[in-house]
Design a protein around this motif. Structure first.
Motif, PDB file in Angstrom:
ATOM      1  N   VAL A  55       0.845  -1.201   0.000  1.00 56.87           N
ATOM      2  CA  VAL A  55       0.000   0.000   0.000  1.00 56.87           C
ATOM      3  C   VAL A  55       0.885   1.257   0.000  1.00 56.87           C
ATOM      4  O   VAL A  55       0.638   2.197  -0.734  1.00 56.87           O
ATOM      5  CB  VAL A  55      -0.947  -0.001   1.223  1.00 56.87           C
ATOM      6  CG1 VAL A  55      -1.686   1.306   1.339  1.00 56.87           C
ATOM      7  CG2 VAL A  55      -1.942  -1.138   1.116  1.00 56.87           C
ATOM      8  N   THR A  61      -3.452   0.221  -5.503  1.00 55.48           N
ATOM      9  CA  THR A  61      -4.014   1.576  -5.513  1.00 55.48           C
ATOM     10  C   THR A  61      -5.542   1.575  -5.521  1.00 55.48           C
ATOM     11  O   THR A  61      -6.159   2.638  -5.571  1.00 55.48           O
ATOM     12  CB  THR A  61      -3.536   2.342  -6.763  1.00 55.48           C
ATOM     13  OG1 THR A  61      -3.810   1.532  -7.909  1.00 55.48           O
ATOM     14  CG2 THR A  61      -2.056   2.617  -6.692  1.00 55.48           C
ATOM     15  N   LYS A  62      -6.136   0.376  -5.512  1.00 58.51           N
ATOM     16  CA  LYS A  62      -7.603   0.325  -5.568  1.00 58.51           C
ATOM     17  C   LYS A  62      -8.140  -0.481  -4.391  1.00 58.51           C
ATOM     18  O   LYS A  62      -7.490  -1.408  -3.900  1.00 58.51           O
ATOM     19  CB  LYS A  62      -8.057  -0.328  -6.877  1.00 58.51           C
ATOM     20  CG  LYS A  62      -7.835   0.522  -8.090  1.00 58.51           C
ATOM     21  CD  LYS A  62      -8.319  -0.175  -9.336  1.00 58.51           C
ATOM     22  CE  LYS A  62      -7.972   0.660 -10.544  1.00 58.51           C
ATOM     23  NZ  LYS A  62      -8.240  -0.021 -11.791  1.00 58.51           N
ATOM     24  N   LYS A  63      -9.346  -0.143  -4.001  1.00 65.37           N
ATOM     25  CA  LYS A  63      -9.960  -0.782  -2.832  1.00 65.37           C
ATOM     26  C   LYS A  63     -10.199  -2.276  -3.081  1.00 65.37           C
ATOM     27  O   LYS A  63      -9.947  -3.107  -2.212  1.00 65.37           O
ATOM     28  CB  LYS A  63     -11.284  -0.080  -2.543  1.00 65.37           C
ATOM     29  CG  LYS A  63     -11.994  -0.561  -1.301  1.00 65.37           C
ATOM     30  CD  LYS A  63     -13.258   0.230  -1.063  1.00 65.37           C
ATOM     31  CE  LYS A  63     -14.062  -0.386   0.060  1.00 65.37           C
ATOM     32  NZ  LYS A  63     -15.266   0.383   0.358  1.00 65.37           N
ATOM     33  N   PHE A  66      -7.025  -4.172  -2.945  1.00 64.64           N
ATOM     34  CA  PHE A  66      -6.572  -4.234  -1.556  1.00 64.64           C
ATOM     35  C   PHE A  66      -7.314  -5.334  -0.796  1.00 64.64           C
ATOM     36  O   PHE A  66      -6.707  -6.123  -0.063  1.00 64.64           O
ATOM     37  CB  PHE A  66      -6.794  -2.877  -0.881  1.00 64.64           C
ATOM     38  CG  PHE A  66      -6.540  -2.890   0.593  1.00 64.64           C
ATOM     39  CD1 PHE A  66      -7.584  -3.010   1.491  1.00 64.64           C
ATOM     40  CD2 PHE A  66      -5.258  -2.772   1.096  1.00 64.64           C
ATOM     41  CE1 PHE A  66      -7.354  -3.035   2.847  1.00 64.64           C
ATOM     42  CE2 PHE A  66      -5.016  -2.800   2.458  1.00 64.64           C
ATOM     43  CZ  PHE A  66      -6.067  -2.929   3.343  1.00 64.64           C
ATOM     44  N   LEU A  67      -8.632  -5.367  -0.950  1.00 62.16           N
ATOM     45  CA  LEU A  67      -9.425  -6.370  -0.221  1.00 62.16           C
ATOM     46  C   LEU A  67      -9.055  -7.788  -0.631  1.00 62.16           C
ATOM     47  O   LEU A  67      -8.948  -8.686   0.211  1.00 62.16           O
ATOM     48  CB  LEU A  67     -10.917  -6.127  -0.462  1.00 62.16           C
ATOM     49  CG  LEU A  67     -11.525  -4.947   0.295  1.00 62.16           C
ATOM     50  CD1 LEU A  67     -12.953  -4.697  -0.158  1.00 62.16           C
ATOM     51  CD2 LEU A  67     -11.492  -5.164   1.790  1.00 62.16           C
ATOM     52  N   TYR A 187     -11.548  -4.168   6.597  1.00 62.34           N
ATOM     53  CA  TYR A 187     -12.604  -3.338   6.009  1.00 62.34           C
ATOM     54  C   TYR A 187     -12.456  -1.872   6.420  1.00 62.34           C
ATOM     55  O   TYR A 187     -12.750  -0.967   5.617  1.00 62.34           O
ATOM     56  CB  TYR A 187     -13.988  -3.881   6.393  1.00 62.34           C
ATOM     57  CG  TYR A 187     -14.368  -5.109   5.602  1.00 62.34           C
ATOM     58  CD1 TYR A 187     -14.358  -6.374   6.166  1.00 62.34           C
ATOM     59  CD2 TYR A 187     -14.711  -5.010   4.252  1.00 62.34           C
ATOM     60  CE1 TYR A 187     -14.680  -7.500   5.430  1.00 62.34           C
ATOM     61  CE2 TYR A 187     -15.026  -6.132   3.514  1.00 62.34           C
ATOM     62  CZ  TYR A 187     -15.010  -7.368   4.105  1.00 62.34           C
ATOM     63  OH  TYR A 187     -15.316  -8.490   3.366  1.00 62.34           O
ATOM     64  N   SER A 190      -9.626  -0.507   4.242  1.00 62.15           N
ATOM     65  CA  SER A 190      -9.976  -0.389   2.818  1.00 62.15           C
ATOM     66  C   SER A 190     -10.697   0.921   2.546  1.00 62.15           C
ATOM     67  O   SER A 190     -10.580   1.493   1.469  1.00 62.15           O
ATOM     68  CB  SER A 190     -10.839  -1.572   2.388  1.00 62.15           C
ATOM     69  OG  SER A 190     -12.108  -1.494   2.978  1.00 62.15           O
ATOM     70  N   THR A 191     -11.441   1.392   3.557  1.00 65.82           N
ATOM     71  CA  THR A 191     -12.119   2.677   3.389  1.00 65.82           C
ATOM     72  C   THR A 191     -11.157   3.820   3.685  1.00 65.82           C
ATOM     73  O   THR A 191     -11.087   4.799   2.947  1.00 65.82           O
ATOM     74  CB  THR A 191     -13.314   2.776   4.355  1.00 65.82           C
ATOM     75  OG1 THR A 191     -14.057   1.559   4.318  1.00 65.82           O
ATOM     76  CG2 THR A 191     -14.217   3.915   3.988  1.00 65.82           C
ATOM     77  N   LYS A 192     -10.389   3.655   4.753  1.00 68.60           N
ATOM     78  CA  LYS A 192      -9.552   4.765   5.235  1.00 68.60           C
ATOM     79  C   LYS A 192      -8.374   5.060   4.301  1.00 68.60           C
ATOM     80  O   LYS A 192      -8.035   6.208   4.036  1.00 68.60           O
ATOM     81  CB  LYS A 192      -9.002   4.369   6.608  1.00 68.60           C
ATOM     82  CG  LYS A 192      -8.920   5.468   7.604  1.00 68.60           C
ATOM     83  CD  LYS A 192      -8.671   4.850   8.976  1.00 68.60           C
ATOM     84  CE  LYS A 192      -7.779   5.741   9.779  1.00 68.60           C
ATOM     85  NZ  LYS A 192      -7.383   5.162  11.056  1.00 68.60           N
ATOM     86  N   PHE A 194      -7.925   4.488   1.119  1.00 62.22           N
ATOM     87  CA  PHE A 194      -8.156   4.854  -0.266  1.00 62.22           C
ATOM     88  C   PHE A 194      -9.223   5.924  -0.433  1.00 62.22           C
ATOM     89  O   PHE A 194      -9.635   6.208  -1.553  1.00 62.22           O
ATOM     90  CB  PHE A 194      -8.543   3.602  -1.086  1.00 62.22           C
ATOM     91  CG  PHE A 194      -7.479   2.563  -1.072  1.00 62.22           C
ATOM     92  CD1 PHE A 194      -7.553   1.486  -0.199  1.00 62.22           C
ATOM     93  CD2 PHE A 194      -6.370   2.663  -1.887  1.00 62.22           C
ATOM     94  CE1 PHE A 194      -6.544   0.539  -0.153  1.00 62.22           C
ATOM     95  CE2 PHE A 194      -5.367   1.724  -1.862  1.00 62.22           C
ATOM     96  CZ  PHE A 194      -5.460   0.654  -0.990  1.00 62.22           C
ATOM     97  N   GLU A 195      -9.674   6.501   0.697  1.00 65.19           N
ATOM     98  CA  GLU A 195     -10.693   7.528   0.551  1.00 65.19           C
ATOM     99  C   GLU A 195     -10.034   8.841   0.142  1.00 65.19           C
ATOM    100  O   GLU A 195      -8.890   9.124   0.480  1.00 65.19           O
ATOM    101  CB  GLU A 195     -11.456   7.715   1.854  1.00 65.19           C
ATOM    102  CG  GLU A 195     -10.646   8.302   2.975  1.00 65.19           C
ATOM    103  CD  GLU A 195     -11.467   8.551   4.224  1.00 65.19           C
ATOM    104  OE1 GLU A 195     -12.673   8.294   4.210  1.00 65.19           O
ATOM    105  OE2 GLU A 195     -10.894   9.036   5.205  1.00 65.19           O
TER     106      GLU A 195
END
Lengths: 222, 187
Positions: A55, A61-63, A66-67, A187, A190-192, A194-195
């Motif tokens: 990361v 670079t994408k959610k 990443f997941l 989870y 993944s939000t934090k 790449f937001e």
């Protein structure tokens, strides 16, 4: 007013004490839950270590990517942490099955308290005769002790089986808790990570500080 | 006191939610067990193919490469060379098909001296380039034909105007090719 129930002083004190005990019980459960939450947050931090390099170096670079990556790392670590526990569980089960197959006796009771079970090592009471109703009154009796701890040679397989189940089960549950903690953290990250936030961003930032703007003698801005 | 009531409220909440949490935990435990079995089988298969279940993923390798380059531990070219050296190459032993092959420890002094002499002769003689008669030089594909540059001849163009307002274009061509090719740009 007619009181249907009349309470003596002792009854009132008993009710008050029970209420205090109930409140303290819920407070204790609250503290235990707080402790579990704290431990799970600490276990979830392991996910940061697992996924940091790709990361930070912008390999991911994408959610979605990443997941996908984090899920694989998470399950691999769970496998690493839990394979010993599973082996212990399998060892316990295999011991019991081999004993039953060799002796050709599948009625072996692992929880028997007399000769062949793990309960031979425990104190056991019979609570069935504690509360008796005699007419309109209720009679309370102490429970009857039915077993004191004693070692039984016939119960060795039960001892091995239960020891393996307890140790392996607890180990597996801890590994499972770690897995759940890391999944939750995954989870959240993944939000934090790449937001994109425009909080505090102003495209017209040059006009924010009025002191920087000065005018010439002709009235033109510099 | 406020914390006490907070924890009391949390305790009630946990007691109410506990059955659902336990059901969720039981389901997760069963799913995790099946995933464990799948990973165990995958690990066994990878083990017998010479790989590991815990080997680096492509993202890990790329991240390590970028970190090494950023730290100046190695340049990009060196990383490529190291990866090439890490590749396992299988070299066939030349002696495996030789029916007259004799191991070194079984050779007599005379045989050893002969081998040494052959080695020295080989080192002294220049190597001839090997010609493979079965290979044909491949023709380049899709090569554009080389255009030959043709020297441009300057031609004298004389324009005469006739008496009847007609323009006659005379061309003096010094070469004998008879080629009157003159490029006239019609604009």
């Amino acid at each position: 007013m007619i009181f249907l129930i009349s309470l003596s002083e002792n009854d009132k004190r008993l009710i008050f004490a029970l209420l205090i005990v109930l409140i303290l019980l819920f407070v204790l459960i609250g503290y235990i839950g707080f402790l579990i939450t704290k431990v799970m947050k600490w276990q979830g931090k392991k996910m940061d270590t697992l996924v940091a390099d790709p990361v930070v170096t912008h390999v991911i670079t994408k959610k979605g990517h990443f997941l996908n990556y984090a899920r694989k790392k998470n399950w691999r670590l769970f496998f690493k942490q839990s394979y010993v526990a599973i082996l212990i569980l399998i060892t316990g089960a295999a011991t019991l099955l081999i004993r039953d197959a060799v002796m050709r006796d599948f009625s072996y009771n692992v929880f028997d308290h007399e000769t062949t079970g793990f309960n031979t090592l425990l104190f056991l009471w019979d609570f069935s005769g504690c509360i008796k109703k005699e007419g309109i009154s209720i009679v309370l009796n102490w429970p009857v002790l039915i077993n004191s701890p004693h070692f039984s040679v016939d119960a060795i397989i039960s001892y091995i089986f239960m020891a393996c189940m307890i140790v392996g089960g607890l180990w597996y549950l801890i590994a499972l808790q770690s897995l759940i903690s890391r999944t939750i953290r995954m989870y959240v990250l993944s939000t934090k990570a790449f937001e994109k936030s425009l909080e505090g961003f102003n495209q017209n930032g040059q006009y924010k500080n009025v002191d920087n703007i000065s005018t010439t003698s002709n009235g033109e801005e510099k | 006191m406020l914390n006490l009531f907070k924890n009391f409220g949390k305790g009630i909440l946990y007691v109410l939610v506990l059955p659902f949490l336990l059901v969720g935990l039981a389901i997760y435990a069963v799913v995790a067990f099946f995933v464990f079995i799948f990973l165990a089988i995958k690990g066994l298969v990878l083990f017998f193919t010479g790989r590991s279940l815990y080997e680096d993923l492509p993202e890990d390798k790329e991240a390590k490469r970028r970190i090494a380059i950023a730290n100046g531990e190695t340049s990009e070219d060196e990383m490529v060379q190291e990866e090439k050296h890490d590749e396992v190459t299988i070299q066939h032993d030349e002696t495996e098909n030789d029916p007259f092959y004799v191991p070194e420890y079984m050779k007599t002094e005379e045989q050893k001296a002969q081998v040494e002499q052959e080695r020295m002769e080989r080192e002294a003689a220049p190597e001839e380039p090997e010609v493979n008669l079965f290979e044909t030089p491949s023709e380049p594909i899709n090569e554009e034909p080389v255009k030959e540059e043709v020297p441009v001849q300057e031609e004298e163009i004389i324009i005469r105007k006739s008496s009847q307002n007609a323009t006659i274009l005379e061309i003096n061509d010094d070469d004998d090719t008879g080629d009157n090719g003159v490029n006239i740009d019609f604009e």
